[in-house]
Each structure stands twice: as structure tokens, then as C-alpha cells.
Write an enzyme that holds these catalytic residues in place. Structure first.
Site, short mmCIF file in Angstrom:
data_model
loop_
_atom_site.label_atom_id
_atom_site.label_comp_id
_atom_site.label_asym_id
_atom_site.label_seq_id
_atom_site.Cartn_x
_atom_site.Cartn_y
_atom_site.Cartn_z
N HIS A 54 45.80 37.57 43.05
CA HIS A 54 44.28 37.40 42.90
C HIS A 54 43.92 36.02 42.04
CE1 HIS A 54 43.43 41.23 44.70
NE2 HIS A 54 44.43 41.67 43.94
N ASN A 127 39.51 46.45 46.47
CA ASN A 127 39.90 45.32 47.76
C ASN A 127 38.56 45.57 48.71
OD1 ASN A 127 42.02 43.93 46.62
ND2 ASN A 127 43.46 45.73 47.28
#
Length: 483
Positions: A54, A127
Site C-alpha cells: 500500500h 480494500n
């Protein structure tokens, strides 16, 4: 408009920011030029370690508004009154790419949401997919190693990716999702978000419920084809970040309708799927989503590094009435996220403006450490004390979970309809014919790159077990590309 004199970090005025001090005209630079040395030293330290996963992200502040009374399921105060608003910060991200990678790539997107509640910060770290590739955190480092650059070639290798996925059939559902149309969203505004994990809600009476979160985009779903993404990534690698920032700047605030699926705790043991398996969804026919609120993003960060890059999120940041489940992936993340931020940003990362509570005050006995700001002044740093220090509440944030059996490295329990392929097959059969064709093309184009036939066959076989037509068409497509 002038801002006053340029100064050093210590506040002394700088006389010349164009020329360094030298011993005579054209002579060597002097060590006494502290303005130069300070400037170079700071420049060398401007970056902190990027996130292992990320790393590539964009964020914005916003507001969550509760639209339905949910007090029958949770005692969380920010969910206690219809119309109540809570400040939020949402960070979107790709998973595998480095900080400088392109936005328009086939990859899950992180959807990490911080609620600044009056009972402390609540982080929902999800997510844009309702499932994930693996179900146990012990496999996470291995999985991510396959997505990152190979230690020998320095590139992402199809062999590594498909070798792992082929040997990990639990990934079949998420891979079917990822290589479908939604694998490359057109913008961050045009995709859904999910808590993905199962969490515990508990009400004032101590009743327990298992919950899944859904954030449905109000902008509608829009995706990119692989060809469109390849072109956009090359021409404008910052496309998603720019789109989000510019939308908020022009007052086109993106929003999501917030829904939850709720399962009474007593139903978990006999549910047809393991409700704590991150590779599975709860079909909506079993537990229909319930609309509870609206999330709107309406303010950009003033400084990307200070607020987006240094923002931290931890699934362990709960508030009263919300807690973890036995999900083995979630249990690993409860430790790993906080540990990553302590390494990457520092032990006092929670003191930074983007991370500290906005609607209450943190009162701990933790002191000192790198960049401690002295906020506690002369207060005692132990508990219990008789000097007016903070005291424990004697009420846990969440309710206890009953467990039985022996301590061991157990495989997650299987329920009546659990296997690694059933939901991947169900997803495939939901796709239209055009969607199936694009899915096959996307998968075949990547599988065909592997160097060994056995790796390709294992990968194809997983999809064959999900659906016979799926496997047959994929096998033919891969053979056509490999020759």
C-alpha cells in the site's frame, strides 16, 4: 506577498540562499556554512521508509453521517444517533506497487478509513474487494514476496505469481475477482470499498453480532480495460490521485452509501461457510445488506507527506462496541499494522495531527521516544496513582469469544459448503458473456508468460475446479498464446 525573511531551522535569518560560502572566489566550500550543511542534511532525510504494501496512496478528509439507528447491534457512540456526523480520513492505495508506481494498474485498492470518534479513533482498514487471496496471516509475507520484485531479476515475475496462486487454491476467488472488469477502477471515486474481514459488534446488553462493512460508490462503478489502463499508466501515472484531488477542489465531493451485513453470533457455528474466512463472502440472500450511513469526502490534505504518507491505520484501533473476530488474517493484521507504523513513522506516530484523536484526547502513560512532543508535561507516568491520573474503565471494548480445544497450529475449521472453488465458480457464472471473455483474456495474457508448463497447468486447474467452462476456455486461450 512576502512572508518575512528566510531562516534556518533554528530561526536565524539567511543572508544568501543562492551562493555557498567559500575560501575566496572559486575556492573550496567551508564547513562553517551551516545554512548549506543544514539544508543538505535535511534533504538527505526527507523520506521515511515507504510502506511494504500500500505504498502508493491518495487520501482525503470527509464526514460519515449515520442514517439508521443501529444501537440494537452496537453501543459505539458514533453509531448511536441518526444524523450524527463523524470526521473521517480515507486513504486509497494500490497494494503491490512502489511509491512511484502508476495508479492505473490491475491490483486491489486499499480502502483505509479512520473515524475520529468521541471515544477514540476507529480504523477500518479494508480494500475495494470483499475477499482476499489468503486466509491465514502466516502466508502473507510469502504472498507479497510473489507480488514484489524478484530478488534476482529485480522485476515482478509471472512465474512467482502463478506458482504461488496455483499452489494456494484458496486464492482462486480473489483472482477471479481481480482479473474481472473491476480489477482496474477508472478512478478512486468509481469503486466500492469493503471492510472485507468479519468484525464483532456488541450492544449495551452485551449481545454479540458479527458484521461485514460495504461502501457502495454513489458515483457508479466505472472500470478500465487492460488496454485503456496500459495507455493511461504510461501517459499519466498519477491519474487516480489527480482525479480525486481535482474532484474535491471543484466541489464534486465523492460519496459512498454505507451498508452492513449482520449475523447473530449464535448462527456463526452452523453457517454454511466459515464466516471468518477472508476468502469467502456472505451471500446477500443469506444476510441482506442494511443501509446505515453516508460517507462523503470533502477536504484535501494540505500536505501529502504530512497527512497521507504519514497517516497510519491499524485494525487494532477499536472503540467500545466494536471488536475483532477469530478471522486468522485479521488477527495477524492486529499486530502487523501497528508494528509497521512504529518502524516506518516512529513510536509517536499517533501524535501527528492526522493520526491523533480529533474528537477526544488520548490519555496514556507512554512517554518519551523519538520526537516525543512533551504533551503530558509533568503528569505522572504510571497507574494506579493518587495524583489525578487516568484510570481504567473496567469494561472491555468488545465481548469475549468462547474458545475450546488445544493450543496448536490448527487449520481453519471448514463448514458444510466450504471449499476453495465454490464461490469463485459462483462469481464466474454471475458474469455476462462479455465479462467472461474479458476475464479469460486478462488471465490468459498473464498465465501465458510463465516459463514452465506445470505452473500454467496448476493455475488453470484451479479455475477448472471452480467451473468447467471457465477452465476449458482458459486452457484454450493460454495454449493459443503459448503455441
Amino acid at each position: 506577498m512576502t512572508q518575512g525573511p528566510l531562516t534556518t531551522e533554528a530561526g536565524a535569518p539567511v543572508a544568501d540562499n543562492q551562493n555557498s560560502q567559500t575560501a575566496g572566489v572559486g575556492g573550496p566550500v567551508l564547513v562553517q556554512d551551516q545554512s548549506l550543511l543544514e539544508k543538505l542534511a535535511h534533504f538527505n532525510r526527507e523520506r521515511i521508509p515507504e510502506r511494504i504494501v500500500h505504498a502508493r496512496g491518495a487520501g482525503a478528509y470527509g464526514t460519515f453521517t449515520l442514517t439508521r439507528d443501529v444501537s440494537q447491534w452496537t453501543r459505539a457512540k458514533f453509531l448511536s444517533e441518526v444524523g450524527k456526523q463523524t470526521e473521517t480520513f480515507l486513504r486509497f492505495s494500490t497494494v503491490a506497487g512502489n511509491l512511484g508506481s502508476a495508479d492505473a494498474v490491475r491490483d486491489p485498492r486499499g480502502f483505509a478509513l479512520k473515524f475520529y470518534t468521541e471515544e477514540g479513533n476507529y480504523d477500518l482498514v479494508g480494500n475495494n474487494t470483499p475477499v482476499f487471496f489468503i486466509k491465514d496471516a502466516i502466508k502473507f509475507p510469502d504472498f507479497i514476496h510473489t507480488q514484489k520484485r524478484d530478488p534476482y531479476t529485480g522485476s515482478q515475475e509471472a512465474d512467482n505469481v502463478w506458482d504461488f496462486w496455483g499452489l494456494s487454491p484458496e486464492s482462486t476467488h480473489q483472482v477471479t475477482w481481480l482479473f474481472g472488469d473491476r480489477g482496474i477502477p477508472a478512478t478512486l471515486r468509481h469503486m466500492n470499498g469493503y471492510g472485507s474481514h468479519t468484525y464483532q459488534w456488541s450492544n449495551e446488553a452485551g449481545e454479540v453480532f458479527w458484521v461485514k462493512y460495504h461502501f457502495k460508490t454513489d458515483q457508479g462503478i466505472k472500470n478500465l480495460t487492460q488496454a485503456e489502463a496500459n495507455k493511461l499508466a504510461g501517459e499519466d501515472p498519477d491519474s487516480h490521485q489527480r482525479d480525486l484531488r481535482e474532484a474535491i477542489e471543484r466541489g464534486d465531493f465523492p460519496s459512498w452509501t454505507v451498508q452492513v451485513q449482520i449475523m447473530p453470533a449464535a448462527e456463526a457455528a452452523t453457517y454454511r461457510f466459515n464466516p471468518f474466512d477472508l476468502t469467502k463472502v456472505w451471500p446477500h440472500a443469506d444476510y441482506p445488506p442494511i443501509e446505515i450511513g453516508k460517507l462523503e469526502l470533502n477536504r484535501n490534505p494540505e500536505n501529502i507527506f504530512a497527512e497521507t504518507e504519514q497517516s497510519i491505520f491499524s485494525p487494532a484501533h477499536f472503540v467500545p462496541g466494536i471488536g475483532p473476530s477469530p478471522d486468522k488474517m485479521l488477527q495477524g493484521r492486529l499486530f502487523a499494522y501497528g508494528d509497521a507504523h512504529r518502524y516506518r513513522v516512529g513510536i509517536n506516530a499517533d501524535h501527528l495531527p492526522v493520526n491523533r484523536p480529533h474528537a477526544t484526547e488520548a490519555r496514556t502513560n507512554s512517554r518519551d521516544g523519538y520526537l516525543y512532543d512533551g504533551r503530558h508535561k509533568g503528569a505522572k507516568n504510571y497507574e494506579p496513582n493518587s495524583f489525578g491520573g487516568p484510570v481504567q474503565t473496567d469494561r472491555p471494548l468488545w465481548e469475549p469469544t468462547t474458545v475450546t480445544g488445544e493450543v496448536a497450529t490448527h487449520v481453519a475449521p471448514s463448514h458444510a459448503e466450504d471449499n476453495d472453488f465454490v464461490q469463485a465458480g459462483n462469481l464466474y457464472r454471475l458474469y455476462s458473456e462479455d465479462e467472461k471473455a474479458r476475464l479469460i483474456d486478462n488471465l490468459a495474457g498473464f498465465i501465458a508468460k510463465v516459463s514452465r508448463d506445470d505452473i500454467a497447468e496448476r493455475a488453470i486447474n484451479n479455475f477448472r475446479q471452480a467451473d468447467g467452462d471457465f477452465g476449458k476456455r482458459l486452457e484454450a486461450a493460454v495454449q493459443a498464446l503459448r503455441g
